[in-house]
Structure formats: structure tokens, C-alpha cells
Write a protein that holds these residues in place. Structure first.
Motif, short mmCIF file in Angstrom:
data_model
loop_
_atom_site.label_atom_id
_atom_site.label_comp_id
_atom_site.label_asym_id
_atom_site.label_seq_id
_atom_site.Cartn_x
_atom_site.Cartn_y
_atom_site.Cartn_z
N CYS A 23 0.84 -1.20 0.00
CA CYS A 23 0.00 0.00 0.00
C CYS A 23 0.87 1.24 0.00
CB CYS A 23 -0.94 0.01 1.21
SG CYS A 23 -2.28 -1.19 1.08
N SER A 61 -12.59 0.07 -5.39
CA SER A 61 -11.50 0.54 -4.54
C SER A 61 -11.87 0.41 -3.06
CB SER A 61 -11.15 1.99 -4.87
OG SER A 61 -10.15 2.48 -4.02
N SER A 65 -9.89 -2.00 -0.30
CA SER A 65 -9.13 -1.24 0.71
C SER A 65 -9.29 -1.81 2.12
CB SER A 65 -9.57 0.22 0.70
OG SER A 65 -9.33 0.80 -0.57
N ALA A 145 -6.74 -5.85 2.80
CA ALA A 145 -6.59 -4.90 1.69
C ALA A 145 -5.72 -5.48 0.58
CB ALA A 145 -5.98 -3.60 2.20
N LEU A 217 -9.62 7.03 0.48
CA LEU A 217 -9.20 6.28 -0.70
C LEU A 217 -8.29 7.10 -1.62
CD1 LEU A 217 -12.66 4.66 -1.68
CD2 LEU A 217 -10.88 3.72 -0.19
N TYR A 220 -5.10 5.86 -3.39
CA TYR A 220 -5.15 4.90 -4.48
C TYR A 220 -5.50 5.54 -5.82
CZ TYR A 220 -5.40 1.67 -0.53
OH TYR A 220 -5.14 0.98 0.63
#
Length: 544
Positions: A23, A61, A65, A145, A217, A220
Motif C-alpha cells: 500500500c 476501490s 481497501s 486490503a 481512498l 489509491y
């Protein structure tokens, strides 16, 4: 056994740390794409790249996540059979359950079974106008995730930022929301009076952008990004598996020229991805009639061009009629906009007004009074050719409505098509029976739908469609996917998925099912890879 349990615990810790590290790599990838350099080449293989940052990409997403749906212990579902199935393995998240088994026996307004399932769980009995509480509870489990990257041309929300801002959406407000944030609650914070259950596209676009921020978010999302190519890369001799190569252009802040004008700076980028999800929507390329004169200056293919003409003061009640071609909701919005200015309208469409497939015949009158008004105009104010038997006619310069009509200045041409647009602002129409009518107009709007821009795929993605000989179209030729995983059937290798309008889901309410199907499949693959990795590690330890 104790040593084995120790290794298992150690492996689980490594998995969680690896997920957090990946991540972090994704965050660096997004930030790297905002640096000023000649070309961006990211050499780490990103587990998932999502192309498209509309509601489809946003919802996926969210699920990737770490936000995980479970059956709430206190909840019940109005469908007793579905509730019993969910209770059988209530300790498992929805992502770990057999979606095909849960979908059995369910019926709904979508042809995609997982879409019907997820809609039934998020909005039970919504088709009956009931506002039941969802039996799902959402838990944030960061160890689940899956690192990913969402690429989009504009801000989060996709095409919703380009839609007309004042018209009401077709769907009810709660049908437009994404998991974890009630749209009605958000709307109440923005405006005091929520007079009905429908929102404007501007509100929806703002909601989706806020959703990405609210759910943390942003890390991302790489916005202002244009994908130009997606190709399959073979594995290397060092043992690395095959993957997808995603290339494109990252737009930066506009560069100021010597004359004071600005141009956006575009920097090439390249990414490797284990999985690619196509979530681009279908609003990129307006559909065309393919007739002579369609490229003349007075012919447009966008509602926005009508808005621009109105703002410039080019249309009023003294103007020649506006010709609107099409029988969808965008065409209806154009008619309403012109009618608001008392600008006369000629309305041409191929279907009969009583055709059950006409969208207006599928909408409840009480919920959609403005579209019912347009349908009433289409039905009551049809063009009647002269009683003589001449093959060609000329319609009146200004539409004449029946004396009993409430909507002056509108005339419909059902079961007609445009044959040609002429230089002198005349248009030749032809009925199903072959009779031709010539009309003079100030502007023509061809609003018959749109096609996705899949130019970054080989042959614009045609080989992926249900009919590989036709271009990809939401209604006529969607991408062929597995109904329970949304993996593309005709892809040359595993790891290519599609969702949303590309697979025939036009409504936000149902495209969330595609996100569930993809997230579930990716989670299953992740579990298999972890188990294989753990087995190999244990084998090495035992042999050592």
C-alpha cells in the motif's frame, strides 16, 4: 506442532506487513506520477490497476481497501431463503462466500446475478418503494486490503462531472449511493430541503468525490491520467510471472506559453499490473447516425452544445425549431431545456410511442413527472402529413400543435429517421412507410447514445465483446464476462476484468455487484497464493 504454529503465526504477520508495504508503494506510485520528470516508469508489479474512476472504480476501490461486508448478527433479510443461506456461514465475510450459491433463485431488474444479490443486500425490497435497513455490517479489516491503483481522466466520479448539472437523475437517491455513506444524509448536510428522493448530477458528482475523501481512498487514485495502451507481457527468465503493461499520459499543471495561453503538460508513464479492471463507462464517444451532412456546423452530438447555444442567446421563441433526434433521457432533457425557452422543437425517433422498450413506458409517472410530460407530448402532438398522396412533404416552418395541446411549439415524428442534413439548415426525414418530409431547423441535436473509448486495447476491445465482429456497446454488444467473477471470457490470459456499463450495467444501483464479484475473486486468488506461499515456507523450514 508448536514449531508449525509458530511458523504459521510468523507467516500471517509477514502477510500483514507485506500488504501495508505494498500500500505504501502504491502511495509512492501516485505521488511519483505527480513529479516533474520526462517519463515515469514504475517497475514494481501492482496487484490491481483499475482503469476508470467513476462509481464502478470507486466502489471496487472501497472493497479492495479492507472494507468488508458481513451479515449483521441482529439483522434479517426479507427473503427467507437468502437469509438462511447467509446464516449457514455467517462467520465468513461476503467476499469469502460462494456467490453463485447465494444468487440461486434471486430475481431482479438486472441480468447479472451478483448485481441482483448485492442490490438485494444493500437495498432490500427497494423495488417496492420500501426503505428497509440493510442486513450487512461493514468492518474495516486492513489486513484484507489488496493494493491497487485507480486511473481516471478527471476527478473521482468520472462522467458524472460532465453531465448536465440541474436536471434530476433517473435513479432514486439511495440507488446512487455507495456502501458506507448514505447519500440522503450527505445531501441534508449540503442543503436544508431535500424535497424528493432524486438528486441532480452535480450533487451526485460531488458526493462521489467526497466519498473518496471520506473513506480515505485518495492514496489509491491517480486522476488526470489517460491510458493509451494495455498489453500482455510474458514472464521473465528469472521466474517472474506474466503480467499486464499499462502505459499512458499523466497530465500535470498547465504550462504557460509566451502569449499568455496555457497548455496542459503530459508526461508518459508505464506500469506493470497483475490484474487490470476495465471500468471506463460508455460516455466517451457520441453515437452517430452515419448520414450525409452530419458534420455540418449546425449538427451537434452533445447536450452541452445546446446549453452553450442557450447561454450565448442563440435560441428563443423566435428561432427556427431545434431538431432533437433520439428517444432516450438525454433527448428528453434537451426537449425540456428548449421548451423552457419556448423554443420550438421537432422530435424525431425510430420507435413507436407505445413501444414497451421505450424508456418512458418503463418509468412510474409519479416519480418522473418531467419525463412523463415529454412522453405525453410525444404521444399527443405527432406530425400528421397532408392528406394528399405526394411522396415528399414539407413540415410547417414552426411546429403547430393541436388546439387542445398544453405544449405549444412541439411536434414529434415517431417511426421516422433522418436521411440527410443539408447546407441550408434543412433536414430530410423518412417514415417507416417511405414518406419523406423536409424540415428547416436552427440546430440539430443527435442524442442517440454513446460508445466507450477502448482505443488502448487491441482493435478497441472488439474481440472481448459478446459479438467480436461488432464494436463494444453497452446495450448491443457488452464485454462478455463470467457472471460470478466479472473476468473477461475472451481475454488471452487471466487477470482481465470488466464492470459497469461495459458489461451492460447502466445504473449505479447494479454496477456495485460487479465490484463485489471482482473483489471476491481477487480475494480468493490472494488466499490461494498465501496458502501456497505458506506451504513452501513450512516445507523449507521442515527440510532445514
Amino acid at each position: 506442532m508448536a514449531e508449525f504454529l509458530y511458523l504459521l503465526k510468523e507467516k500471517c504477520s509477514i502477510i500483514a506487513d507485506t500488504s501495508r508495504l505494498f500500500c505504501f508503494v502504491i502511495v509512492l506510485t501516485v505521488r511519483e506520477m505527480d513529479l516533474h520528470c520526462k517519463e515515469i516508469v514504475h517497475r514494481e508489479v501492482v496487484p490491481v490497476v483499475i482503469i476508470g474512476n467513476g462509481p464502478s472504480g470507486i466502489c471496487l476501490s472501497y472493497l479492495l481497501s479492507g472494507y468488508t461486508p458481513y451479515l449483521s448478527p441482529e439483522a434479517s433479510h426479507p427473503n427467507p431463503l437468502l437469509h438462511r443461506k447467509l446464516e449457514e456461514r455467517a462467520q465468513l465475510s461476503l467476499l469469502e462466500q460462494d456467490l453463485e450459491y447465494l444468487c440461486e433463485g434471486l430475481e431482479g431488474r438486472s441480468s447479472n446475478p451478483v448485481a441482483v444479490l448485492f442490490d438485494s443486500l444493500l437495498l432490500p425490497d427497494s423495488d417496492f418503494g420500501l426503505d428497509r435497513t440493510s442486513p450487512l455490517e461493514w468492518r474495516y479489516e486492513p489486513e484484507r486490503a489488496i493494493p491497487h491503483l485507480v486511473l481516471g481522466k478527471g476527478p473521482p466520479g468520472g462522467a458524472w462531472h460532465a453531465m448536465e448539472g440541474s436536471m434530476l437523475t433517473l435513479s432514486l437517491a439511495n440507488w446512487m449511493e455507495l456502501p458506507g455513506l448514505k447519500l440522503k444524509d450527505w445531501m441534508r448536510e449540503k442543503r436544508r430541503n431535500v424535497r424528493n428522493d432524486r438528486a441532480t448530477p452535480a450533487e451526485i458528482a460531488s458526493y462521489y468525490e467526497h466519498y473518496v475523501s471520506k473513506m480515505s481512498l485518495e492514496q489509491y487514485f491517480a486522476c488526470r491520467t489517460i491510458v493509451t495502451s494495455v498489453t500482455r507481457q510474458p514472464g521473465n527468465q528469472d521466474g517472474s510471472p506474466p503480467c499486464w503493461k499499462v502505459t499512458g499520459l499523466k497530465q500535470r499543471k498547465e504550462e504557460e506559453l509566451g502569449d499568455g495561453s496555457t497548455v496542459p503538460e503530459e508526461v508518459p508513464f508505464s506500469l506493470l499490473a497483475q490484474n487490470v479492471v476495465l471500468a471506463t463507462g460508455t460516455h466517451d464517444i457520441p453515437a452517430r447516425l452515419g448520414v450525409n451532412g452530419e458534420s455540418l456546423p449546425f449538427v451537434s452530438h452533445s447536450f452541452w452544445e445546446l446549453e452553450a447555444a442557450i447561454s450565448r442567446g442563440e435560441l428563443d421563441q423566435a428561432s427556427d425549431p431545434v431538431l432533437v433526434v433520439g428517444a432516450g433521457l438525454t433527448a428528453a432533457d434537451a426537449i425540456l431545456a428548449a421548451h423552457h425557452l419556448n423554443t420550438p422543437v421537432y422530435h424525431v425517433f425510430r420507435r413507436s410511442v407505445s413501444d414497451p422498450n421505450l424508456i418512458f413506458n418503463q418509468l412510474p409517472k409519479l416519480l418522473y413527472p418531467e419525463y412523463h410530460k415529454v412522453h405525453q407530448m410525444m404521444t399527443q402532438q405527432q406530425y400528421r402529413p397532408p392528406l394528399d398522396h405526394a411522396h415528399n412533404h414539407s413540415a410547417p416552418t414552426s411546429p403547430t400543435s393541436p388546439p387542445s395541446s398544453s405544449y405549444l411549439g412541439y411536434l414529434s415524428f415517431p417511426c421516422h429517421r433522418v436521411v440527410e442534413f443539408c447546407f441550408d439548415h434543412k433536414c430530410i426525414l423518412e417514415s417507416d412507410s417511405g414518406e419523406r418530409t423536409v424540415v428547416r431547423v436552427s440546430k440539430a441535436l443527435v442524442l442517440i447514445g454513446s460508445h466507450p473509448n477502448l482505443s488502448f486495447l487491441e482493435d478497441s476491445g472488439r474481440p472481448l465483446g459478446i459479438n467480436p465482429d461488432e464494436p463494444i456497446s453497452c446495450r448491443r454488444n457488452p464485454i462478455d464476462v463470467d457472471p460470478f467473477t466479472n473476468e473477461v471470457v475472451a481475454a488471452e490470459r487471466p487477470g482481465l476484468y470488466a464492470m459497469g456499463p461495459l458489461v451492460g450495467e447502466n445504473f449505479v444501483r447494479f454496477l456495485k455487484g460487479g465490484a463485489l464479484a471482482i473483489a471476491s475473486d481477487l480475494a480468493k486468488r490472494q488466499r490461494v497464493e498465501r496458502e501456497l506461499g505458506l506451504d513452501r515456507r513450512v516445507d523449507r523450514q521442515l527440510k532445514g
